[in-house]
Design an enzyme around this catalytic site. Structure first.
Site, PDB file in Angstrom:
ATOM      1  N   ARG A 197       0.843  -1.193   0.000  1.00  0.00           N
ATOM      2  CA  ARG A 197       0.000   0.000   0.000  1.00  0.00           C
ATOM      3  C   ARG A 197       0.875   1.237   0.000  1.00  0.00           C
ATOM      4  O   ARG A 197       2.085   1.136   0.093  1.00  0.00           O
ATOM      5  CB  ARG A 197      -0.954  -0.004   1.203  1.00  0.00           C
ATOM      6  CG  ARG A 197      -0.330  -0.615   2.458  1.00  0.00           C
ATOM      7  CD  ARG A 197      -0.029   0.241   3.675  1.00  0.00           C
ATOM      8  NE  ARG A 197      -0.046   1.635   3.549  1.00  0.00           N
ATOM      9  CZ  ARG A 197       1.065   2.396   3.660  1.00  0.00           C
ATOM     10  NH1 ARG A 197       2.237   1.817   3.810  1.00  0.00           N
ATOM     11  NH2 ARG A 197       0.972   3.695   3.623  1.00  0.00           N
ATOM     12  N   GLY A 198       0.235   2.375  -0.191  1.00  0.00           N
ATOM     13  CA  GLY A 198       0.973   3.626  -0.364  1.00  0.00           C
ATOM     14  C   GLY A 198       1.035   3.909  -1.855  1.00  0.00           C
ATOM     15  O   GLY A 198       1.431   3.019  -2.622  1.00  0.00           O
ATOM     16  N   ALA A 199       0.666   5.102  -2.268  1.00  0.00           N
ATOM     17  CA  ALA A 199       0.522   5.367  -3.698  1.00  0.00           C
ATOM     18  C   ALA A 199       1.721   4.901  -4.534  1.00  0.00           C
ATOM     19  O   ALA A 199       1.571   4.088  -5.448  1.00  0.00           O
ATOM     20  CB  ALA A 199       0.236   6.862  -3.908  1.00  0.00           C
ATOM     21  N   ARG A 248      -7.994  -0.455  -6.525  1.00  0.00           N
ATOM     22  CA  ARG A 248      -8.228   0.694  -5.627  1.00  0.00           C
ATOM     23  C   ARG A 248      -8.293   1.953  -6.495  1.00  0.00           C
ATOM     24  O   ARG A 248      -7.498   2.101  -7.427  1.00  0.00           O
ATOM     25  CB  ARG A 248      -7.110   0.838  -4.579  1.00  0.00           C
ATOM     26  CG  ARG A 248      -7.046  -0.326  -3.597  1.00  0.00           C
ATOM     27  CD  ARG A 248      -6.016  -0.074  -2.507  1.00  0.00           C
ATOM     28  NE  ARG A 248      -6.489   0.927  -1.532  1.00  0.00           N
ATOM     29  CZ  ARG A 248      -5.710   1.486  -0.618  1.00  0.00           C
ATOM     30  NH1 ARG A 248      -4.412   1.188  -0.574  1.00  0.00           N
ATOM     31  NH2 ARG A 248      -6.211   2.351   0.250  1.00  0.00           N
ATOM     32  N   GLN A 254      -2.341   2.541   9.978  1.00  0.00           N
ATOM     33  CA  GLN A 254      -1.037   2.562   9.311  1.00  0.00           C
ATOM     34  C   GLN A 254      -0.007   3.349  10.121  1.00  0.00           C
ATOM     35  O   GLN A 254       1.190   3.070  10.070  1.00  0.00           O
ATOM     36  CB  GLN A 254      -1.144   3.189   7.905  1.00  0.00           C
ATOM     37  CG  GLN A 254      -1.902   2.361   6.890  1.00  0.00           C
ATOM     38  CD  GLN A 254      -3.373   2.731   6.806  1.00  0.00           C
ATOM     39  OE1 GLN A 254      -4.005   3.030   7.823  1.00  0.00           O
ATOM     40  NE2 GLN A 254      -3.945   2.702   5.601  1.00  0.00           N
ATOM     41  N   ASP A 261      -1.934  10.746  -2.177  1.00  0.00           N
ATOM     42  CA  ASP A 261      -2.350   9.661  -3.064  1.00  0.00           C
ATOM     43  C   ASP A 261      -2.748  10.175  -4.433  1.00  0.00           C
ATOM     44  O   ASP A 261      -2.644   9.471  -5.428  1.00  0.00           O
ATOM     45  CB  ASP A 261      -3.512   8.885  -2.429  1.00  0.00           C
ATOM     46  CG  ASP A 261      -3.042   8.106  -1.215  1.00  0.00           C
ATOM     47  OD1 ASP A 261      -2.998   8.687  -0.119  1.00  0.00           O
ATOM     48  OD2 ASP A 261      -2.675   6.932  -1.383  1.00  0.00           O
ATOM     49  N   ASN A 272      -5.401  12.289   0.510  1.00  0.00           N
ATOM     50  CA  ASN A 272      -4.506  11.482   1.323  1.00  0.00           C
ATOM     51  C   ASN A 272      -5.366  10.734   2.318  1.00  0.00           C
ATOM     52  O   ASN A 272      -6.588  10.848   2.332  1.00  0.00           O
ATOM     53  CB  ASN A 272      -3.460  12.380   2.025  1.00  0.00           C
ATOM     54  CG  ASN A 272      -2.318  11.576   2.598  1.00  0.00           C
ATOM     55  OD1 ASN A 272      -1.680  10.801   1.899  1.00  0.00           O
ATOM     56  ND2 ASN A 272      -2.067  11.754   3.887  1.00  0.00           N
ATOM     57  N   LYS A 273      -4.734   9.938   3.163  1.00  0.00           N
ATOM     58  CA  LYS A 273      -5.486   9.124   4.118  1.00  0.00           C
ATOM     59  C   LYS A 273      -6.551   9.917   4.862  1.00  0.00           C
ATOM     60  O   LYS A 273      -6.305  11.079   5.241  1.00  0.00           O
ATOM     61  CB  LYS A 273      -4.509   8.520   5.132  1.00  0.00           C
ATOM     62  CG  LYS A 273      -5.089   7.575   6.111  1.00  0.00           C
ATOM     63  CD  LYS A 273      -5.942   6.473   5.490  1.00  0.00           C
ATOM     64  CE  LYS A 273      -5.223   5.807   4.350  1.00  0.00           C
ATOM     65  NZ  LYS A 273      -6.099   5.023   3.469  1.00  0.00           N
TER      66      LYS A 273
END
Ligand SMILES: CSC[C@H]1O[C@H](OP(=O)(O)O)[C@H](O)[C@@H]1O
Length: 351
Positions: A51-53, A92, A199, A240, A250-251
């Protein structure tokens, strides 16, 4: 194990697999998975095993390259490539790097139309490796540009995980912290746990602790308190998808942190590679926000339910911080200040 020896994603062509560290098992266990089919890769991205862009983009590039090494008929090659590309792209919706990486792989392939199947396989291997190398180089530059805005001894706050585990290596929001650690800046970092998937607690605290950085884990609802007490002099977050006007996805919870930072007069920095800037997306309104399984809120990380049976849950995985709340956007190409679109256009035009 040293933090930077952890490999977020790599292609093992001997094994015929995309190899990732399973981030859903961190920090308790450092387990690597060998993913051999589009379905296994799709599921790993969807479940945030990777995960993570930027890491998602690198994993998708390696993943489709690995899958295509098994196709030996040139007639089937382009059809299968399109199928796997569209399938992985459905995992996603928010992180733009997933789509730009897959599109880059397709462009590389289309440039070689008419070539034999072995050439096509080699082209995919090379393009995937180029994507990873560019991401790693960008993260180092982001660290340098970001550190130029920080001072030794600063208190910093971060949200979610935009570190080594969210990219190919080193990180984006955490890159200046690692570089500062190497140069004795002595930062103290407050890491938001970042509900519902934690996270921050599971990954950022794990990373910074492993790197010997002074890190304090806080619940998301404590960010205001630590800012109010003067413990935070800058906020560093990842991204992201950054819209053409600087609105940044973002998150979930990031926009709340930005509002707090504005209120307390604390600089709020977004850090990420220019590959996360989407010039086809005019503002944050056009960014598709992923919604995830309600069970991630009600029970994923709890031995017992934390909400009444049948409760309605809204579980967006990201939120959008308006450009006007962003002090600067730091990329490998430099630092952009509002209004962002002119700088972005300049960056995007000079490849
Ligand atoms: C360096 S991009 C990291 C970015 O991705 C995270 O989302 P997720 O864990 O759902 O992939 C979060 O938004 C981070 O800031």
């Amino acid at each position: 194990m040293d933090l930077f020896t952890i490999v977020t994603a790599r292609a093992d062509y001997e094994l015929g697999a995309l190899v990732i560290i399973d981030q859903t098992q961190l920090p308790e266990r450092e387990v690597y998975l060998a993913l051999k089919t589009p379905e296994e890769i799709w599921e790993a991205i969807y479940l945030l095993k990777v995960r993570g862009a930027p890491a998602i983009g690198v994993a998708a590039a390696y993943g489709i390259s690995v899958c295509m090494q098994k196709v030996d008929e040139v007639d089937d090659f382009y059809r299968e490539f399109a199928r796997v590309k569209n399938y992985l792209a459905s995992s996603r919706p928010t992180a733009v790097n997933l789509f730009t990486a897959l599109e880059r792989m397709e462009v590389a392939l289309l440039k070689c139309q008419g070539a034999g199947v072995e050439v096509l396989k080699q082209v995919l291997r090379e393009e995937a490796e180029a994507i990873r190398k560019e991401d790693a180089a960008a993260c180092r530059k982001i660290g340098e540009h970001g550190l130029s805005l920080l001072k030794p001894g600063m208190g910093l706050l971060t949200h979610c995980n935009a570190g080594h585990l969210a990219v190919s290596e080193y990180g984006t929001a955490l890159a200046p912290i690692y570089l500062g650690q190497e140069q004795g800046f002595g930062f103290s970092v407050f890491a938001d746990e970042t509900r519902p998937l934690l996270q921050g607690a599971r990954l950022t605290a794990f990373e910074l602790q492993k790197a010997g950085v002074d890190v304090t884990l806080i619940c998301d609802n404590m960010a205001s308190s630590v800012m109010k007490q003067g413990w935070v002099q800058a906020v560093l977050v990842g991204c992201d998808r950054v819209a053409a006007n600087g609105d940044t996805a973002n998150k979930i919870g990031t926009s709340g942190v930005a509002v707090l930072a504005k209120y307390y007069g604390i600089p709020f920095y977004v850090l990420g590679p220019t590959s996360t800037i989407d010039m086809d997306c005019p503002t944050g309104k056009e960014i598709k926000i992923e919604e995830r399984d309600p069970a991630e809120v009600t029970e994923k990380w709890y031995a017992r339910r934390i909400a009444p049976e049948g409760i309605h849950v809204y579980n967006p995985a990201f939120d959008v911080t308006p450009a006007e709340l962003i002090t600067a956007i730091i990329t490998e190409k430099g630092i952009a200040y509002p209004p962002f679109s002119d700088t972005f256009r300049g960056w995007k035009e000079c490849k």
